[in-house]
Design a protein around this motif. Structure first.
Motif, PDB file in Angstrom:
ATOM      1  N   GLU A 113      -3.580   0.255   5.811  1.00  0.00           N
ATOM      2  CA  GLU A 113      -4.109  -0.821   4.962  1.00  0.00           C
ATOM      3  C   GLU A 113      -4.267  -0.351   3.520  1.00  0.00           C
ATOM      4  OE1 GLU A 113      -7.703  -2.154   6.832  1.00  0.00           O
ATOM      5  OE2 GLU A 113      -6.617  -3.073   8.515  1.00  0.00           O
ATOM      6  N   ALA A 114      -4.696   0.889   3.332  1.00  0.00           N
ATOM      7  CA  ALA A 114      -4.837   1.421   1.972  1.00  0.00           C
ATOM      8  C   ALA A 114      -3.491   1.516   1.291  1.00  0.00           C
ATOM      9  CB  ALA A 114      -5.507   2.792   2.020  1.00  0.00           C
ATOM     10  N   ILE A 115      -2.477   1.962   2.013  1.00  0.00           N
ATOM     11  CA  ILE A 115      -1.133   2.061   1.440  1.00  0.00           C
ATOM     12  C   ILE A 115      -0.610   0.674   1.086  1.00  0.00           C
ATOM     13  CG2 ILE A 115       1.265   2.647   1.964  1.00  0.00           C
ATOM     14  CD1 ILE A 115       0.115   4.987   3.674  1.00  0.00           C
ATOM     15  N   LEU A 116      -0.773  -0.272   1.964  1.00  0.00           N
ATOM     16  CA  LEU A 116      -0.267  -1.624   1.720  1.00  0.00           C
ATOM     17  C   LEU A 116      -1.010  -2.337   0.597  1.00  0.00           C
ATOM     18  CD1 LEU A 116       0.360  -2.802   5.384  1.00  0.00           C
ATOM     19  CD2 LEU A 116       2.061  -2.090   3.680  1.00  0.00           C
ATOM     20  N   SER A 117      -2.256  -1.961   0.349  1.00  0.00           N
ATOM     21  CA  SER A 117      -3.017  -2.622  -0.705  1.00  0.00           C
ATOM     22  C   SER A 117      -2.927  -1.901  -2.051  1.00  0.00           C
ATOM     23  CB  SER A 117      -4.484  -2.764  -0.289  1.00  0.00           C
ATOM     24  OG  SER A 117      -5.070  -1.484  -0.178  1.00  0.00           O
ATOM     25  N   SER A 118      -2.166  -0.820  -2.103  1.00  0.00           N
ATOM     26  CA  SER A 118      -2.005  -0.098  -3.367  1.00  0.00           C
ATOM     27  C   SER A 118      -1.337  -1.011  -4.389  1.00  0.00           C
ATOM     28  CB  SER A 118      -1.164   1.161  -3.133  1.00  0.00           C
ATOM     29  OG  SER A 118      -1.051   1.895  -4.312  1.00  0.00           O
ATOM     30  N   PRO A 119      -1.907  -1.159  -5.596  1.00  0.00           N
ATOM     31  CA  PRO A 119      -1.454  -2.185  -6.533  1.00  0.00           C
ATOM     32  C   PRO A 119      -0.047  -1.995  -7.110  1.00  0.00           C
ATOM     33  CG  PRO A 119      -3.161  -0.837  -7.538  1.00  0.00           C
ATOM     34  CD  PRO A 119      -3.054  -0.422  -6.108  1.00  0.00           C
ATOM     35  N   LYS A 120       0.423  -0.774  -7.326  1.00  0.00           N
ATOM     36  CA  LYS A 120       1.703  -0.580  -8.003  1.00  0.00           C
ATOM     37  C   LYS A 120       2.682   0.294  -7.225  1.00  0.00           C
ATOM     38  CE  LYS A 120       0.162  -1.262 -12.704  1.00  0.00           C
ATOM     39  NZ  LYS A 120       0.223  -0.793 -14.065  1.00  0.00           N
ATOM     40  N   LEU A 121       2.439   0.490  -5.958  1.00  0.00           N
ATOM     41  CA  LEU A 121       3.284   1.366  -5.157  1.00  0.00           C
ATOM     42  C   LEU A 121       4.695   0.787  -5.050  1.00  0.00           C
ATOM     43  CD1 LEU A 121       3.230   3.959  -3.485  1.00  0.00           C
ATOM     44  CD2 LEU A 121       2.701   2.556  -1.497  1.00  0.00           C
ATOM     45  N   CYS A 122       5.686   1.567  -5.535  1.00  0.00           N
ATOM     46  CA  CYS A 122       7.088   1.135  -5.498  1.00  0.00           C
ATOM     47  C   CYS A 122       7.864   1.849  -4.392  1.00  0.00           C
ATOM     48  CB  CYS A 122       7.768   1.421  -6.831  1.00  0.00           C
ATOM     49  SG  CYS A 122       7.091   0.517  -8.205  1.00  0.00           S
ATOM     50  N   LYS A 123       7.607   3.141  -4.248  1.00  0.00           N
ATOM     51  CA  LYS A 123       8.310   3.938  -3.247  1.00  0.00           C
ATOM     52  C   LYS A 123       7.280   4.645  -2.381  1.00  0.00           C
ATOM     53  CE  LYS A 123      12.303   4.956  -6.121  1.00  0.00           C
ATOM     54  NZ  LYS A 123      13.104   6.007  -6.730  1.00  0.00           N
ATOM     55  N   CYS A 124       7.512   4.583  -1.086  1.00  0.00           N
ATOM     56  CA  CYS A 124       6.598   5.225  -0.156  1.00  0.00           C
ATOM     57  C   CYS A 124       7.427   5.899   0.926  1.00  0.00           C
ATOM     58  CB  CYS A 124       5.659   4.192   0.451  1.00  0.00           C
ATOM     59  SG  CYS A 124       4.416   4.899   1.525  1.00  0.00           S
ATOM     60  N   ARG A 125       7.196   7.182   1.098  1.00  0.00           N
ATOM     61  CA  ARG A 125       7.876   7.943   2.137  1.00  0.00           C
ATOM     62  C   ARG A 125       6.815   8.436   3.093  1.00  0.00           C
ATOM     63  NH1 ARG A 125      11.841  12.260   0.041  1.00  0.00           N
ATOM     64  NH2 ARG A 125      13.096  10.405  -0.144  1.00  0.00           N
ATOM     65  N   LEU A 126       6.909   7.998   4.338  1.00  0.00           N
ATOM     66  CA  LEU A 126       5.920   8.370   5.343  1.00  0.00           C
ATOM     67  C   LEU A 126       6.602   9.151   6.460  1.00  0.00           C
ATOM     68  CD1 LEU A 126       4.067   4.954   5.644  1.00  0.00           C
ATOM     69  CD2 LEU A 126       3.382   6.937   4.300  1.00  0.00           C
ATOM     70  N   TYR A 127       5.993  10.256   6.825  1.00  0.00           N
ATOM     71  CA  TYR A 127       6.433  11.041   7.959  1.00  0.00           C
ATOM     72  C   TYR A 127       5.306  11.005   8.969  1.00  0.00           C
ATOM     73  CZ  TYR A 127       9.696  12.957   4.513  1.00  0.00           C
ATOM     74  OH  TYR A 127      10.628  13.102   3.552  1.00  0.00           O
ATOM     75  N   PHE A 128       5.510  10.250  10.030  1.00  0.00           N
ATOM     76  CA  PHE A 128       4.467  10.110  11.044  1.00  0.00           C
ATOM     77  C   PHE A 128       4.666  11.153  12.131  1.00  0.00           C
ATOM     78  CE2 PHE A 128       4.290   5.403   9.873  1.00  0.00           C
ATOM     79  CZ  PHE A 128       3.298   5.629   8.955  1.00  0.00           C
TER      80      PHE A 128
END
Length: 159
Positions: free
Chosen positions: A143-158
């Motif tokens: 939820e914090a990642i999705l609500s970030s105001p200007k996030l353009c690129k996100c790389r997640l390693y789960f």
């Protein structure tokens, strides 16, 4: 008498210094002479930090106590590249998160048990444009990642 390096325009040095990590930059150019001290103090010079396992500041300084607000305000990229000292990134974000007004890129490894509310708030309310996380995800983090105001690129390693 000016040296040949001082004949180059300050704008060129700022472009060159952009590619040098902050620890290396300050080790090499601090107190070299007035010319380079003025460049390092310039608000046009932005910094990136890569916290590595071989950095001696982990032992000498706890969470950058001697770094001024003017330096913290010019950090644009923060990368943690070691597992051994990952706890320091959260302490750093907790203590200095409000001073990182230009931070655009954040790369860290975290574990679910280490996520603290201040880190989640940091992701929600800062203008991070690039985020790379290695983590065990949970609902609050997503939820914090999705609500970030200007996030353009996100790389997640789960994990």
């Amino acid at each position: 008498m000016k040296t040949y390096a001082e004949h180059l325009p300050i704008e060129l040095w700022i472009l060159i210094f952009r590619y040098i990590e902050i620890h290396d930059l300050f080790r090499a150019f601090t107190n070299l002479n007035n010319y380079f001290n003025r460049i390092l103090a310039s608000n046009h010079l932005l910094f990136y930090i890569q916290l590595r396992k071989d950095d001696i500041f982990y032992k000498e300084q706890t969470i950058f106590p001697s770094w001024s607000t003017t330096i913290l305000n010019r950090i644009i990229s923060l990368k943690l590249s070691t597992k051994k000292h990952r706890k320091y990134i959260f302490q750093f974000l907790n203590l200095h998160g409000k001073e990182l007004i230009r931070l655009k890129s954040l790369t860290i490894e975290i574990y679910e048990r280490e996520i603290c509310p201040s880190c989640i708030d940091f992701l929600k309310y800062h203008s991070i444009e690039y985020l790379s996380l290695k983590c065990i995800p949970n609902q609050v983090l997503i939820e914090a990642i999705l609500s970030s105001p200007k996030l353009c690129k996100c790389r997640l390693y789960f994990w």
